[in-house]
Design a protein around this motif. Structure first.
Motif, PDB file in Angstrom:
ATOM      1  N   SER A 128      -4.688  -4.599   9.162  1.00 28.34           N
ATOM      2  CA  SER A 128      -3.469  -5.409   9.183  1.00 28.34           C
ATOM      3  C   SER A 128      -3.142  -5.935   7.786  1.00 28.34           C
ATOM      4  CB  SER A 128      -3.641  -6.578  10.161  1.00 28.34           C
ATOM      5  OG  SER A 128      -2.507  -7.416  10.138  1.00 28.34           O
ATOM      6  N   GLN A 129      -4.148  -6.457   7.096  1.00 30.99           N
ATOM      7  CA  GLN A 129      -3.914  -7.005   5.752  1.00 30.99           C
ATOM      8  C   GLN A 129      -3.574  -5.906   4.747  1.00 30.99           C
ATOM      9  OE1 GLN A 129      -6.295 -10.400   4.280  1.00 30.99           O
ATOM     10  NE2 GLN A 129      -7.568 -10.110   6.092  1.00 30.99           N
ATOM     11  N   ILE A 130      -4.259  -4.766   4.860  1.00 35.03           N
ATOM     12  CA  ILE A 130      -3.974  -3.657   3.944  1.00 35.03           C
ATOM     13  C   ILE A 130      -2.560  -3.130   4.172  1.00 35.03           C
ATOM     14  CG2 ILE A 130      -4.596  -1.295   3.318  1.00 35.03           C
ATOM     15  CD1 ILE A 130      -7.513  -2.050   4.023  1.00 35.03           C
ATOM     16  N   SER A 131      -2.168  -2.984   5.438  1.00 36.74           N
ATOM     17  CA  SER A 131      -0.818  -2.518   5.758  1.00 36.74           C
ATOM     18  C   SER A 131       0.236  -3.484   5.235  1.00 36.74           C
ATOM     19  CB  SER A 131      -0.666  -2.353   7.276  1.00 36.74           C
ATOM     20  OG  SER A 131      -1.529  -1.366   7.778  1.00 36.74           O
ATOM     21  N   TYR A 132      -0.037  -4.781   5.378  1.00 38.05           N
ATOM     22  CA  TYR A 132       0.909  -5.788   4.894  1.00 38.05           C
ATOM     23  C   TYR A 132       1.027  -5.729   3.369  1.00 38.05           C
ATOM     24  CZ  TYR A 132       3.067 -10.319   3.972  1.00 38.05           C
ATOM     25  OH  TYR A 132       3.904 -11.323   3.537  1.00 38.05           O
TER      26      TYR A 132
END
Length: 317
Positions: A143-147
């Motif tokens: 989730s953080q990498i995608s964001y």
């Protein structure tokens, strides 16, 4: 890879990334965009709720109520499954070795929310160093990498290096998330190495989105990069870099030493040979046979081993 495997991979990628494009899926799977659209159509026919969001920031997404839940397996069941994949081999007469290992990889990947995780066990059911990244849930990392990719912001990553056996802080500009053989990887520019690197998510102990802005180079092709670095996805093999002098560079380049080798030319006529091997002892004596015309660049452990052996030889002579 079979159509069924590609369909399962598409579901996992869309679930974890939330929104992904046909181009991204095509690059990850190594197929063309028309094939991706046929796969999406097949999923829809199988009542898998994959939808399309149109527009500049559009892509495929999946109904949040649909989820491939993990099997409720006990610790002994997980341990038995892992052990079976190691025991049942072609050498022992089991013709479906590859299919069994792929099944174990997939069960491992969807068991991330379980109280017990395959990646937290070694062959005896104990704790393995590979589980260090599980201190932070896989979904949170993705989730953080995608964001960070959507906002073009760099990541500060605390990463465990197997070759050096320690944790290092890396500043990474993430380009793509990749799912291969049951594991997730992030491909991006590493400021410490000043090069594009592949990071295994279960080796990331922690990560934080920074305020630093980056731009993904328009010249970067995920498909081309993965074709050149496919050896990284061969499990926990050791990466070895060897520098050969110009005196024997032609000889080294004229021979296929390893199925996943790569050779880079240097300005002075020397070359760098990169390999992925199971055991550094496999390559140690071979390299020493070239004498002063070969130098191990990494891993450091192999450099130290050769240095110690040379010191012992020096004492004898």
């Amino acid at each position: 890879m079979s159509k069924i495997s590609n369909l399962l991979e598409i579901i996992m990628i869309i679930q974890y990334k939330g929104l992904t494009t046909a181009s991204e899926l095509a690059q990850t799977l190594g197929v063309d965009k028309k094939t991706v659209y046929r796969y999406i159509s097949s999923l829809n026919k199988a009542n898998v709720p994959v939808y399309t969001k149109k527009g500049r920031y559009g892509g495929f997404y999946i109904d949040k109520n649909f989820y491939m839940k993990s099997a409720n397996l006990s610790a002994r069941e997980l341990s038995a499954l892992l052990m079976a994949s190691e025991v049942l081999t072609k050498q022992n007469g089991f013709i479906y070795e590859k299919e069994l290992k792929n099944a174990v990889y997939k069960i491992k990947s969807v068991s991330i929310n379980s109280d017990i995780n395959l990646s937290e066990m070694d062959d005896t059911g104990g704790f393995s160093i590979d589980s260090i990244g599980n201190l932070k849930k896989l979904e949170d990392k993705i989730s953080q990498i995608s964001y960070s990719m959507s906002k073009g912001k760099s990541l500060n990553v605390n990463y465990f290096s197997v070759n050096k056996n320690n944790l290092t802080m890396r500043k990474v500009d993430p380009y793509d998330l990749v799912f291969k053989q049951g594991n997730w990887y992030v491909v991006g520019y590493c400021h410490m190495k000043d090069d594009i690197e592949i990071f295994k998510l279960d080796r990331i102990k922690s990560l934080k989105i920074s305020d630093d802005i980056y731009m993904r180079p328009h010249t970067f092709s995920l498909k081309d990069y993965l074709n050149q670095h496919w050896g990284v996805f061969m499990g926990d093999k050791i990466k070895v870099l060897i520098k050969f002098s110009r005196n024997i560079s032609h000889f080294i380049k004229s021979t296929k030493w390893n199925t996943n080798q790569r050779i880079d030319d240097l300005e002075d006529g020397s070359i760098i040979l990169s390999l992925y091997i199971d055991d550094i002892e496999d390559v140690k004596k071979w390299v020493m046979g070239f004498g002063k015309d070969a130098e191990i660049i990494e891993p450091e452990e192999l450099r130290k081993n050769i240095k110690l052996e040379l010191e012992e030889l020096y004492k004898k002579y």
